[in-house]
Design a protein around this motif. Structure first.
Motif, PDB file in Angstrom:
ATOM      1  N   PHE A   1      -5.881  -0.805  -3.587  1.00 28.85           N
ATOM      2  CA  PHE A   1      -5.460  -0.733  -2.184  1.00 28.85           C
ATOM      3  C   PHE A   1      -4.202   0.130  -2.074  1.00 28.85           C
ATOM      4  O   PHE A   1      -3.125  -0.248  -2.521  1.00 28.85           O
ATOM      5  CB  PHE A   1      -5.191  -2.142  -1.646  1.00 28.85           C
ATOM      6  CG  PHE A   1      -4.496  -2.164  -0.320  1.00 28.85           C
ATOM      7  CD1 PHE A   1      -5.134  -1.713   0.834  1.00 28.85           C
ATOM      8  CD2 PHE A   1      -3.182  -2.612  -0.210  1.00 28.85           C
ATOM      9  CE1 PHE A   1      -4.479  -1.729   2.065  1.00 28.85           C
ATOM     10  CE2 PHE A   1      -2.524  -2.632   1.015  1.00 28.85           C
ATOM     11  CZ  PHE A   1      -3.174  -2.175   2.157  1.00 28.85           C
ATOM     12  N   VAL A   2      -4.371   1.313  -1.523  1.00 29.38           N
ATOM     13  CA  VAL A   2      -3.264   2.251  -1.360  1.00 29.38           C
ATOM     14  C   VAL A   2      -3.303   2.758   0.078  1.00 29.38           C
ATOM     15  O   VAL A   2      -4.374   3.055   0.603  1.00 29.38           O
ATOM     16  CB  VAL A   2      -3.423   3.463  -2.325  1.00 29.38           C
ATOM     17  CG1 VAL A   2      -2.359   4.513  -2.068  1.00 29.38           C
ATOM     18  CG2 VAL A   2      -3.352   2.992  -3.777  1.00 29.38           C
TER      19      VAL A   2
ATOM     20  N   GLY B   1       0.813  -1.229   0.000  1.00 28.34           N
ATOM     21  CA  GLY B   1       0.000   0.000   0.000  1.00 28.34           C
ATOM     22  C   GLY B   1       0.837   1.265   0.000  1.00 28.34           C
ATOM     23  O   GLY B   1       0.495   2.253  -0.646  1.00 28.34           O
TER      24      GLY B   1
END
Lengths: 330, 327
Positions: free
Chosen positions: B190-191, B157
Motif C-alpha cells: 500500500f503506497v 502510504g
C-alpha cells in the motif's frame, strides 16, 4: 626551510608518483592561469576563485586517494577537481557555461562535481562541505567499505558553526574522514590573524579528540606524507584527522579583487620564496627525478591538453534556454 | 486486504519497518531515537528490530541534515528525524542550499534519496518555537518535495512513497495527530504516490482544499454545513509539491466555490499560492472569491486561550463556506 629540505632529501625516491604529482601541479597552475585570462577577457561569465599557490595542498592530499574515495571541495575548487582526476575539458566547458560542461552549464566554477570519481561537489556555501562529508563517512561505515572521505575548507570556513558539529560527530562515530584546512591566510578580505582566536588551527583537533597536523602546505611531499598517515588511519577504522595545510592565496579572493587589504610586496615575497610548484621542481631536479628538458616537455604536454580543453569549451554550444527546467527531480 | 485501525504514529512505524525490511540502505538519523523509540514514541519497535540502523546523534541539527545529504549522495537512503519541525532553521543551509540544489546545479549527475521527517503543528501548548507549520518555506524552494499527511493511512502510504522516491522529501506530520486512529490497509504494497490528492468527501456546493490538520477541521465543518444544506467537497491535497492541480481543478469545475484551509499562518502561506493558481487558471469557474482559513499572523502563543484564538477553527471554515455560498 633549509633544514626541511635536507630532511626531505633523505626520503626514498618515488619517481613515477612524484612525476605524476608534478604534472598535476603544473596542470592546476596552468588551468587556473588560463581561467584567469579568459575571465579577464570576458569569456567566462560570473566570477571565479583561483587556487594558484595552493597546489601543494590539493595534490599532496589527493595523491593519497583512490578513485572511489570521496572529496568535497569549495568555491576555490578547481585544483581539488584536477588533483582527484577530473576531466579538464568538461571543467573548462562548465566555466564557459556550455552544454558539454560537467553540469551542463547549471553550476559554473563554484558548483562543479564529478560523482563518477567521488567528487561530491564544489560548494558555494563556505563550510557547506563539512556536514556532507560526515554523511559520506557515515555511509562508508554503514556500507563497511574502506573508502575515505576528505573535505577541503579554508581558514574562513573554520570559524563557522557546522565545522564544530561535523568534527564532533565524525569523531564520536570514528568516521573515515579527513578534515583538511587550507589556511591561505585570508577569508575574502579578512586576515586569519584577525578572525581566528588561535594561530594554529590544527590545535582545534584536540577539542574533538582527533589527531591534528600542522603542515607546510606549500611542501607537497610534506602534505602527502601527513595525508598518507591520516588516510591509512581512516581506512583502518581509527577515525578522523584534522590537517592544516598552511599556504597562501596568491590571487585575490575572486578575480578582479582590488586587494586593498594586503601589500603587493607580501604577495611577491610568497611567490618568490615559497611557490609550491617551484619548490617541488627544485627538489625533483636536485634528486635527479626531473631534468630541465623533461620539465619543458611536461609543460608543453600540459599546455597542449589545456589548449584542447579551452578549444573544446569555446566550440561547445550553450545549453538551450529550456534546459533550465531540466534536472530538478529524478 | 482488510483495514485495521492504527494511530498515525503506528502507521508511521509500520511504514518504516516495512521499508527498512525491504531495503537495507534505509536508516534513520536524529536526536534521542533509541532510548524511547523517538521522543514521541513514533519509532516503536525499530530500535530493537534494526540495531545500528537507527542512530542517535548529538544535538547538531546542521550536521544531522548535512549527514543525511552526504549519505544520500553516496549510496544510502537516509531518513532524518528533525525532532521538532521548528528546528529546521538550524539545518536550512543543508536542506535548501544543499539537498534542494545538488542534483540540479550539478546537471542531474546524482540522485538524492532523502526523507526529512518533521513533526510539526500547534495545539499542544508548546508555544512559539515548538508549534510551527513551516511547509510553505520548502514549497518555495525548488528541488524539494513537500508532503503533509492528515489521516493514519496517508501517513503510511505517503511515507512509503517518500522513502522510495529518489529526491529529497520534506515530510511534515502533525504532533497533535500522532494518537489519532484511522483505518489503514493491511497491505505491505500500500503506497500513496506523491502528487496525488484525494477527494475525501464529495459535495456539490463548495470545495474545501486542505492538508494536514486542516483536514479534520474541514471534516467537522462539512458535517455542520450539511446540516444547513451546504454539501462541501473535501480535497485533501496530501502533497503540496508536486501539487495535484488536476484534482483541484476537477473539484472546482463542479462546485465553482473554493475555501482553502491550513493551520499555518495566513500571509505567504500555501493558500496564497493555491488561490493565485486557481484565479489564474480557473477564473471562469469561480462564482465567488477564493477564501482562506488559516492561523493568525503571530507566533503561536503559549496560554490556552491565546493559542486557541490564533489557530483556525472548524467554525471559521463553516463561516468561510457560508460566505462563498452567499448564505
Amino acid at each position: 626551510m633549509a633544514k626541511e629540505k635536507e630532511r626531505k632529501d633523505d626520503r626514498p625516491v618515488e619517481t613515477k608518483t612524484w612525476r605524476a604529482m608534478y604534472r598535476t601541479m603544473v596542470k592546476i597552475r596552468l588551468f587556473e592561469t588560463l581561467a584567469g585570462e579568459y575571465f579577464a577577457a570576458g569569456q567566462i561569465p560570473g566570477f571565479i576563485h583561483l587556487s594558484i599557490g595552493q597546489e601543494g595542498s590539493s595534490v599532496g592530499v589527493c595523491s593519497c586517494l583512490r578513485p572511489d574515495d570521496y572529496v568535497a571541495t569549495t568555491h576555490r575548487g578547481h585544483g581539488h577537481m584536477i588533483a582527484k582526476g577530473a576531466d579538464v575539458k568538461r571543467m573548462a566547458a562548465e566555466l564557459f557555461g556550455k552544454a558539454t560542461g560537467y553540469c551542463r552549464g547549471k553550476g559554473g566554477s563554484m558548483h562543479i562535481a564529478d560523482f563518477s570519481i567521488g567528487i561530491l561537489g564544489a560548494n558555494g556555501v563556505v563550510a557547506g562541505g563539512l556536514p556532507l562529508i560526515v554523511g559520506a563517512g557515515l555511509s562508508i561505515k554503514l556500507r563497511r567499505t574502506d573508502q575515505v572521505a576528505v573535505v577541503f575548507f579554508g581558514d574562513g570556513a573554520a570559524n563557522r558553526g557546522p565545522v564544530h558539529e561535523a568534527m564532533n560527530l565524525a569523531s564520536i562515530w570514528k568516521l573515515p574522514v579527513l578534515f583538511v584546512i587550507e589556511n591561505n591566510q585570508y577569508a575574502s578580505t579578512t586576515p586569519q590573524s584577525y578572525s581566528c582566536a588561535i594561530g594554529d588551527l590544527c590545535q582545534r583537533a584536540a577539542a574533538y579528540n582527533m589527531p591534528g597536523y600542522g603542515v607546510d602546505g606549500n611542501d607537497v611531499l610534506a602534505v602527502r606524507e601527513t595525508a598518507a598517515r591520516a588516510v591509512a588511519e581512516a581506512r583502518a577504522g581509527q577515525g578522523p584527522s584534522l590537517i592544516e595545510n598552511k599556504t597562501y592565496r596568491v590571487r585575490g579572493h575572486f578575480e578582479g579583487d582590488p586587494q586593498k587589504y594586503r601589500d603587493a610586496a607580501e604577495v611577491q615575497r610568497w611567490q618568490a620564496e615559497n611557490d609550491p610548484l617551484r619548490r617541488f621542481e627544485d627538489f625533483l631536479r636536485r634528486r635527479g627525478v626531473l631534468t630541465a628538458k623533461k620539465i619543458r616537455r611536461i609543460e608543453e604536454e600540459v599546455r597542449a591538453e589545456l589548449d584542447a580543453a579551452v578549444a573544446f569549451a569555446k566550440e561547445s554550444p550553450f545549453p538551450r534556454p529550456e534546459e533550465a527546467l531540466e534536472d530538478l527531480f529524478v | 486486504m482488510s483495514d485495521r485501525l492504527l494511530t498515525a504514529s503506528a502507521a508511521l512505524a509500520e511504514a518504516l519497518i516495512e521499508e527498512m525490511t525491504r531495503d537495507e540502505r534505509i536508516f534513520i538519523l536524529g536526536e534521542d531515537l533509541t532510548a524511547h523509540a523517538g521522543i514521541f514514541g513514533q519509532f516503536k519497535g525499530i530500535p530493537e528490530k534494526f540495531p545500528g540502523r537507527i542512530l542517535d546523534t548529538p544535538i547538531s541539527e546542521t550536521c544531522i541534515a548535512g549527514c543525511g545529504v552526504g549519505a544520500a549522495l553516496t549510496g544510502m537512503r537516509p531518513i532524518v528525524d528533525f525532532h521538532f519541525s521548528d528546528f529546521v532553521t538550524c539545518g536550512m543551509d543543508e536542506l535548501c542550499n544543499q539537498a534542494a540544489k545538488i542534483r540540479y546545479m550539478f546537471g542531474g549527475q546524482v540522485k538524492l534519496p532523502l526523507v526529512v521527517w518533521c513533526p510539526d503543528g500547534a495545539g499542544l501548548r508548546a508555544a512559539a518555537q515548538h508549534s510551527q507549520s513551516l511547509e510553505a518555506w520548502f514549497v518555495h524552494t525548488p528541488g524539494l518535495k513537500v508532503v503533509v499527511p492528515s489521516e493514519a493511512a496517508d501517513v503510511k502510504g505517503l511515507m512509503k512513497a517518500s522513502i522510495r522516491d529518489d529526491n529529497p522529501v520534506m515530510f511534515f506530520q502533525h504532533k497533535r495527530l500522532f494518537r489519532r486512529e484511522g483505518p489503514v490497509p493491511d497491505d505491505p504494497d500500500f503506497v500513496i504516490p506523491l502528487g496525488k490528492a484525494a477527494v475525501k468527501r464529495e459535495g456539490r456546493d463548495v470545495s474545501l482544499f486542505t492538508y494536514g490538520s486542516g483536514y479534520f477541521l474541514c471534516q467537522e465543518a462539512a458535517a455542520e454545513l450539511a446540516r444547513e444544506g451546504i454539501e462541501a467537497e473535501i480535497v485533501d491535497l496530501r502533497t503540496l509539491k508536486p501539487l495535484d492541480f488536476e484534482t483541484v481543478a476537477a473539484s472546482l469545475r463542479k462546485t465553482y466555490r473554493a475555501v482553502i484551509v491550513h493551520e499555518a499562518c495566513l500571509t505567504g502561506g500555501f493558500g496564497a499560492e493555491l488561490a493565485a493558481r486557481i484565479q489564474a487558471e480557473l477564473f471562469d469557474f469561480l462564482d465567488a472569491p477564493v477564501l482562506r482559513v488559516a492561523a493568525k499572523d503571530v507566533p503561536i502563543p503559549f496560554s490556552p486561550p491565546l493559542e486557541d484564538f490564533v489557530l483556525p477553527r472548524a467554525a471559521d471554515v463553516v463561516a468561510a463556506a457560508r460566505s462563498v455560498c452567499n448564505r
